[in-house]
Design a protein around this motif. Structure first.
Motif, PDB file in Angstrom:
ATOM      1  N   MET A   1       0.838  -1.197   0.000  1.00  0.00           N
ATOM      2  CA  MET A   1       0.000   0.000   0.000  1.00  0.00           C
ATOM      3  C   MET A   1       0.874   1.249   0.000  1.00  0.00           C
ATOM      4  O   MET A   1       1.794   1.364   0.801  1.00  0.00           O
ATOM      5  CB  MET A   1      -0.913   0.014   1.219  1.00  0.00           C
ATOM      6  CG  MET A   1      -1.791   1.239   1.316  1.00  0.00           C
ATOM      7  SD  MET A   1      -2.837   1.189   2.781  1.00  0.00           S
ATOM      8  CE  MET A   1      -3.663   2.774   2.599  1.00  0.00           C
ATOM      9  N   ILE A   2       0.615   2.161  -0.906  1.00  0.00           N
ATOM     10  CA  ILE A   2       1.398   3.396  -0.997  1.00  0.00           C
ATOM     11  C   ILE A   2       0.995   4.344   0.136  1.00  0.00           C
ATOM     12  O   ILE A   2      -0.189   4.640   0.325  1.00  0.00           O
ATOM     13  CB  ILE A   2       1.193   4.073  -2.367  1.00  0.00           C
ATOM     14  CG1 ILE A   2       1.689   3.154  -3.489  1.00  0.00           C
ATOM     15  CG2 ILE A   2       1.927   5.422  -2.407  1.00  0.00           C
ATOM     16  CD1 ILE A   2       3.157   2.802  -3.420  1.00  0.00           C
ATOM     17  N   PRO A  31      -7.524  13.256  -5.705  1.00  0.00           N
ATOM     18  CA  PRO A  31      -8.175  11.944  -5.619  1.00  0.00           C
ATOM     19  C   PRO A  31      -7.417  10.901  -4.798  1.00  0.00           C
ATOM     20  O   PRO A  31      -8.010   9.882  -4.428  1.00  0.00           O
ATOM     21  CB  PRO A  31      -8.268  11.502  -7.089  1.00  0.00           C
ATOM     22  CG  PRO A  31      -8.187  12.760  -7.878  1.00  0.00           C
ATOM     23  CD  PRO A  31      -7.265  13.636  -7.102  1.00  0.00           C
ATOM     24  N   VAL A  32      -6.126  11.114  -4.517  1.00  0.00           N
ATOM     25  CA  VAL A  32      -5.378  10.097  -3.770  1.00  0.00           C
ATOM     26  C   VAL A  32      -5.363  10.378  -2.278  1.00  0.00           C
ATOM     27  O   VAL A  32      -4.752   9.627  -1.510  1.00  0.00           O
ATOM     28  CB  VAL A  32      -3.934   9.947  -4.309  1.00  0.00           C
ATOM     29  CG1 VAL A  32      -3.950   9.628  -5.789  1.00  0.00           C
ATOM     30  CG2 VAL A  32      -3.098  11.175  -4.023  1.00  0.00           C
ATOM     31  N   LYS A 110      -4.184   6.741 -11.201  1.00  0.00           N
ATOM     32  CA  LYS A 110      -3.840   5.615 -12.083  1.00  0.00           C
ATOM     33  C   LYS A 110      -2.510   4.992 -11.662  1.00  0.00           C
ATOM     34  O   LYS A 110      -2.363   3.762 -11.629  1.00  0.00           O
ATOM     35  CB  LYS A 110      -3.759   6.090 -13.526  1.00  0.00           C
ATOM     36  CG  LYS A 110      -5.084   6.484 -14.150  1.00  0.00           C
ATOM     37  CD  LYS A 110      -5.941   5.294 -14.486  1.00  0.00           C
ATOM     38  CE  LYS A 110      -7.156   5.721 -15.299  1.00  0.00           C
ATOM     39  NZ  LYS A 110      -8.075   4.585 -15.564  1.00  0.00           N
ATOM     40  N   HIS A 111      -1.536   5.828 -11.355  1.00  0.00           N
ATOM     41  CA  HIS A 111      -0.232   5.305 -10.938  1.00  0.00           C
ATOM     42  C   HIS A 111      -0.369   4.446  -9.685  1.00  0.00           C
ATOM     43  O   HIS A 111       0.201   3.346  -9.590  1.00  0.00           O
ATOM     44  CB  HIS A 111       0.737   6.457 -10.701  1.00  0.00           C
ATOM     45  CG  HIS A 111       1.399   6.951 -11.941  1.00  0.00           C
ATOM     46  ND1 HIS A 111       2.741   7.267 -12.000  1.00  0.00           N
ATOM     47  CD2 HIS A 111       0.912   7.194 -13.181  1.00  0.00           C
ATOM     48  CE1 HIS A 111       3.049   7.679 -13.234  1.00  0.00           C
ATOM     49  NE2 HIS A 111       1.952   7.648 -13.951  1.00  0.00           N
ATOM     50  N   LEU A 112      -1.116   4.937  -8.707  1.00  0.00           N
ATOM     51  CA  LEU A 112      -1.259   4.187  -7.467  1.00  0.00           C
ATOM     52  C   LEU A 112      -2.077   2.908  -7.667  1.00  0.00           C
ATOM     53  O   LEU A 112      -1.834   1.899  -7.006  1.00  0.00           O
ATOM     54  CB  LEU A 112      -1.890   5.067  -6.383  1.00  0.00           C
ATOM     55  CG  LEU A 112      -0.874   5.794  -5.489  1.00  0.00           C
ATOM     56  CD1 LEU A 112       0.061   6.684  -6.305  1.00  0.00           C
ATOM     57  CD2 LEU A 112      -1.578   6.596  -4.418  1.00  0.00           C
ATOM     58  N   GLY A 162       6.634   7.055 -13.349  1.00  0.00           N
ATOM     59  CA  GLY A 162       6.521   6.860 -11.907  1.00  0.00           C
ATOM     60  C   GLY A 162       7.080   5.508 -11.500  1.00  0.00           C
ATOM     61  O   GLY A 162       7.159   4.581 -12.323  1.00  0.00           O
ATOM     62  N   PHE A 163       7.450   5.379 -10.218  1.00  0.00           N
ATOM     63  CA  PHE A 163       8.082   4.150  -9.734  1.00  0.00           C
ATOM     64  C   PHE A 163       8.112   4.190  -8.215  1.00  0.00           C
ATOM     65  O   PHE A 163       8.006   5.246  -7.588  1.00  0.00           O
ATOM     66  CB  PHE A 163       9.517   4.038 -10.267  1.00  0.00           C
ATOM     67  CG  PHE A 163      10.186   5.369 -10.467  1.00  0.00           C
ATOM     68  CD1 PHE A 163      10.719   6.064  -9.394  1.00  0.00           C
ATOM     69  CD2 PHE A 163      10.231   5.965 -11.723  1.00  0.00           C
ATOM     70  CE1 PHE A 163      11.304   7.308  -9.566  1.00  0.00           C
ATOM     71  CE2 PHE A 163      10.800   7.217 -11.904  1.00  0.00           C
ATOM     72  CZ  PHE A 163      11.341   7.883 -10.821  1.00  0.00           C
TER      73      PHE A 163
END
Length: 216
Positions: A1-2, A31-32, A110-112, A162-163
């Motif tokens: 989990m980020i 949104p995050v 989207k990245h997460l 992203g990474f």
């Protein structure tokens, strides 16, 4: 989990385009929530109001005199790593875009989402905001050559990348080079065994200006 997100934006004399870029990044951060999003602008060898406009937007500003996009992205990433030192690097998502670029509202979301699916890195696509000042046929040529198949693509752009911090550290970070630092990092990510998704979702819009900030 980020648990934390960072966005690095290198900028060399970008007072005109940077405010819109930052507004788009902050919109993508909403949104995050409640995951914290740290936005860092690297004002590299600027002789205009780039740093001041970045600060007014709420971004953290780091001034350097490298005139090198690879060095700028590196400086920003290390700043983010220092801010998130207390977290597991696997739970920190690092993203980067460019000062002449507009990310979509769901960009970080989207990245997460991809990170939650097990991807270590995401390489996204770009479109062009405005072809004004270019030959009329150029937009069609771009579309012809900038294709993709079956939901994936071969492209690598520092404007949409992203990474996880863990993958970034394993790859050794961005090299301090003035051109193609993004390609070098993705190659290093691959060599380190990271799972890299070349996603067609979350494309960003970038400028078609004739005078690029990076050589070649």
């Amino acid at each position: 989990m980020i648990k934390a997100v960072g966005v690095v934006i290198p900028a060399h004399n970008e007072e005109d385009l940077l405010p819109a870029c930052l507004a788009a990044v902050w919109q993508a951060a909403r949104p995050v929530a409640p995951v914290p999003v740290h936005v860092i602008v690297i004002a590299d060898s600027c002789a205009d109001q780039t740093a001041e406009r970045a600060a007014r937007s709420g971004a953290t500003v780091l001034r350097i005199q490298a005139r090198c996009v690879g060095a700028a992205r590196t400086a920003g990433m290390w700043q983010l790593l220092r801010r998130t030192w207390h977290l597991d690097p696997a739970t920190v998502w690092l993203a980067t875009t460019d000062a002449d670029t507009l990310v979509p509202p769901d960009w970080l979301g989207k990245h997460l989402w991809h990170a939650a699916a097990g991807w270590d890195a995401v390489a996204g696509m770009v479109s062009v905001t405005d072809w004004a000042g270019h030959p009329p046929h150029l937009a069609a040529v771009f579309r012809q050559h900038y294709g993709y198949r079956q939901g994936t693509h071969p492209h690598i752009h520092g404007a949409n990348l992203g990474f996880t911090a863990r993958a970034y550290l394993a790859a050794g970070g961005f090299p301090p080079i003035a051109t193609a630092e993004d390609h070098a990092l993705v190659n290093a990510l691959s060599a380190a065994g990271s799972r890299i998704l070349h996603s067609t979702e979350g494309s960003v819009r970038t400028s078609a200006r004739r005078h690029a900030r990076a050589p070649r």
